[in-house]
Write an enzyme that holds these catalytic residues in place. Structure first.
Site, PDB file in Angstrom:
ATOM      1  N   HIS A 105       0.842  -1.205   0.000  1.00  0.00           N
ATOM      2  CA  HIS A 105       0.000   0.000   0.000  1.00  0.00           C
ATOM      3  C   HIS A 105       0.872   1.248   0.000  1.00  0.00           C
ATOM      4  CE1 HIS A 105       1.055  -0.511   4.221  1.00  0.00           C
ATOM      5  NE2 HIS A 105       0.746   0.756   4.421  1.00  0.00           N
ATOM      6  N   ASP A 107       0.500   5.169   1.890  1.00  0.00           N
ATOM      7  CA  ASP A 107      -0.316   5.648   3.005  1.00  0.00           C
ATOM      8  C   ASP A 107      -1.326   6.718   2.582  1.00  0.00           C
ATOM      9  OD1 ASP A 107       0.724   3.907   4.877  1.00  0.00           O
ATOM     10  OD2 ASP A 107       2.396   5.231   5.360  1.00  0.00           O
ATOM     11  N   HIS A 255       4.705   0.159   0.135  1.00  0.00           N
ATOM     12  CA  HIS A 255       5.441  -0.580   1.149  1.00  0.00           C
ATOM     13  C   HIS A 255       4.529  -1.612   1.798  1.00  0.00           C
ATOM     14  CE1 HIS A 255       3.452   2.735   3.273  1.00  0.00           C
ATOM     15  NE2 HIS A 255       3.421   1.934   4.322  1.00  0.00           N
ATOM     16  N   ARG A 271       4.999   5.854  14.610  1.00  0.00           N
ATOM     17  CA  ARG A 271       4.775   6.406  13.273  1.00  0.00           C
ATOM     18  C   ARG A 271       4.317   7.866  13.321  1.00  0.00           C
ATOM     19  NH1 ARG A 271       0.387   3.716   9.333  1.00  0.00           N
ATOM     20  NH2 ARG A 271      -1.037   4.866  10.672  1.00  0.00           N
TER      21      ARG A 271
END
Ligand code: SIN
Length: 280
Positions: A105, A107, A255, A271
């Protein structure tokens, strides 16, 4: 200590050493880190696990941190940080283990202005497994033949948070969370706003259908492009060391996390995501 940059993989990935993130890097260091990121797509800053507020302050030069959807745990000491952990469970649903990002995917493509960068800090990393894999979407675009590039150029794709095409299970969401994520459409080929280079813009998790194309044809096209873009020749695989800060450019990459570490071994990632602009 002087900044040292070297390549991690043949076509993507740069490692930065000699940067102490205990204090935010100065403007010249940040300029060099940003240039390395634009060149390498994935930038690893080697270091040691940082206290959350120190980590957030040190990343300020990459842009404004965006508030993340409340699907996973927000760090109690820094609201900019989401904790992605081997202990994550679907607490509002069936209570089963959730591995965030285990399928290819990019983000936030379900948003009108997807985030530009993602920053992941490896606070605890498994001794075996738990790598993050990347693909270079400039290279995947460049490898298409000229006729295919021409055919794809005008196409737009509808992205949906809970796409009917996705393979992964998503956590249960509240009505308010659902209302915050209406469908959006994005170009299939996007131009990077800083480098001017073209990249395939795919998100197998969120793409619903090519706008205006019949469903079966759209599925065939998207499946074929995903298979092409995720070929080994476009990949870089990051093996984590504790304390790594990994920054990647969502505008020209995809990623996925690997959930292949043994049961009982801990993985904890902090994150941060950085504001982006509407793809064109
Ligand atoms: C993500 O997809 O944002 C997380 C990747 C990882 O945990 O390796």
């Amino acid at each position: 200590m002087a900044l040292r940059l070297s390549r991690l993989g043949p076509h993507m990935g740069i490692v930065a050493e000699g940067v102490d993130l205990a204090t935010p890097p100065d403007a010249a260091t940040f300029a060099a880190l940003r240039a390395a990121l634009l060149d390498g797509i994935v930038l690893c800053i080697r270091g040691r696990p940082l206290p959350p507020p120190t980590y957030v302050a040190a990343m300020g030069g990459f842009g404004a941190a965006r508030s993340q959807l409340g699907l996973h745990r927000r760090h109690p000491e820094a609201e900019e940080i989401m904790i992605l952990s081997s202990e994550d469970r679907d607490e509002k649903g069936d209570g089963k283990r959730i591995v965030v990002g285990a399928a290819w995917h990019t983000d936030d493509s379900f948003m009108a202005e997807p985030c530009s960068l993602t920053i992941l800090h490896g606070v605890r990393v498994p001794e075996v497994g738990g790598d993050t894999q990347f693909v270079n979407m400039y290279a995947a675009y460049d490898a298409l033949d000229e006729e295919t590039k021409r055919r794809l150029a005008p196409l737009r794709v509808i992205h949906r948070y809970d796409s009917t095409r996705k393979g992964n299970r998503i956590t249960t969401r509240t009505a308010e969370e659902v209302a915050r994520t209406p469908d959006v459409d994005h170009p299939l080929i996007r131009t990077h706003p800083e480098t001017g280079r073209k990249a395939l813009y795919l998100n197998p998790n969120r793409m619903e259908q090519v706008a205006g194309m019949e469903r079966a044809e759209s599925d065939r096209l998207l499946d074929g492009l995903i298979a092409h873009a995720t070929e080994e020749r476009f990949q870089y695989r990051h093996k984590w060391s504790p304390g790594d800060v990994l920054v990647w450019d969502n505008r020209c990459s995809m990623h996925k996390a690997n959930a292949d570490y043994p049961e009982g071994s801990r993985r904890e990632m902090h994150r941060i995501i950085i504001e982006g602009t509407r793809p064109f």
